[in-house]
Design an enzyme around this catalytic site. Sequence first.
Site, short mmCIF file in Angstrom:
data_model
loop_
_atom_site.label_atom_id
_atom_site.label_comp_id
_atom_site.label_asym_id
_atom_site.label_seq_id
_atom_site.Cartn_x
_atom_site.Cartn_y
_atom_site.Cartn_z
N LYS A 1 0.83 -1.21 0.00
CA LYS A 1 0.00 0.00 0.00
C LYS A 1 0.87 1.26 0.00
CE LYS A 1 -0.81 0.03 5.04
NZ LYS A 1 -0.70 1.41 5.49
N MET B 1 12.35 23.79 -2.24
CA MET B 1 11.35 22.93 -2.85
C MET B 1 11.97 21.89 -3.77
SD MET B 1 7.99 23.95 -5.15
CE MET B 1 7.34 25.02 -3.86
N TYR C 1 17.41 30.01 1.66
CA TYR C 1 16.37 30.89 2.21
C TYR C 1 16.66 31.25 3.67
CZ TYR C 1 13.27 30.13 -1.79
OH TYR C 1 12.72 30.12 -3.06
N ARG D 1 -10.49 1.80 15.16
CA ARG D 1 -10.30 2.66 13.99
C ARG D 1 -11.25 2.22 12.88
NH1 ARG D 1 -4.43 2.66 11.18
NH2 ARG D 1 -5.17 0.56 10.68
#
Length: 340
Positions: free
Chosen positions: A33, A295, A249, A118
């Site tokens: 998954k 990024m 940054y 859950r």
Amino acid sequence: MAKILLRKENLFYNLDIISKKAGSIEKVAVVLKDNAYGHGLIEIGKLASEYGIKKAVVRTIDDALKIEKFFDYIVILAEKSFHTYSHTFHIALNTCEDIERLPINSNVHIKIDTGMHRSGIKPSELEKAILGLSKRNIHITGVFTHHKGADELSTNFFWQKAVFSSIKENVKKICEQLSLPIPAFHSCNSAALFRTSDFDEDFARVGIATYGYIDNADVFKFPKLKPVMSLWANRISTRTLKKGQSVGYGGKFSATEDMIVSNYDVGYGDGFLRLNERKTYTTPKGYKVLGRVSMDNLSLNTDDEKVCIFDDVNALAKVHDTITYEITTTLNPNIEKEIV
């Protein structure tokens, strides 16, 4: 672009240990998954099939369709858009409300809530669920649960095991009364499998251990596994940073002396998240991430053409105060992958 390398040798080494613990390769279902925990659904699915694994666990029907040719038996954990399924697919029933929505003649694994609270039906709803499914000619091929703390030092693991043991006996009794086949039983995730001395269920759903990790492995003296994934980046540019100059940054890193600094093509857009600036991260070869991660890139104190950003995410998980799962699954699925 950055690249993920997948070490086939390490994956097979882990599957050797897992299969031995489970008792046979037939008792292992590899959990794929969330893009195989960030490692690549197709890549890991193909390799697991090559090793001989016949069972897989995925999140959705879309994932199951992508790996259908690799496995004989696929459990789908969280699908809500029900339609006609392949005979190799086994749908998890997480609530009695979904019984009427399941396709006739489909295969279903009933999930039981043994304490995680859950998803899954209540133990008191077991007979209702079995009757409801059998009336709609739905095949009950499995009954399972999930441990909430198998990797923690607590009584939860033993308590849930005891609850599920009673569930299994109840399921057998109901199925015998209704002349239904006894379904497969499974409850163990990675940590639960390695904490079980005499594994006697039909199979274990092994996720994070497949990829070389188990949290708190030292506490429980679990066997040493080998991380499958490493992340590599390519140099974009290089410059000499003068003493007192900063990089990135906010100028959070300033050079204390003249030094070589290079920019590399991986950043938080690729899933390599910004670091807690009160901590530092050092690559396997000893290079430091300087200042803030951008990024699409980050800076290191080297001019190597290619750099291994990590080959074991345990250290990075500690920097981020999280678990290994989160580091690997956060990686952008579009990063190129290569099996080595």
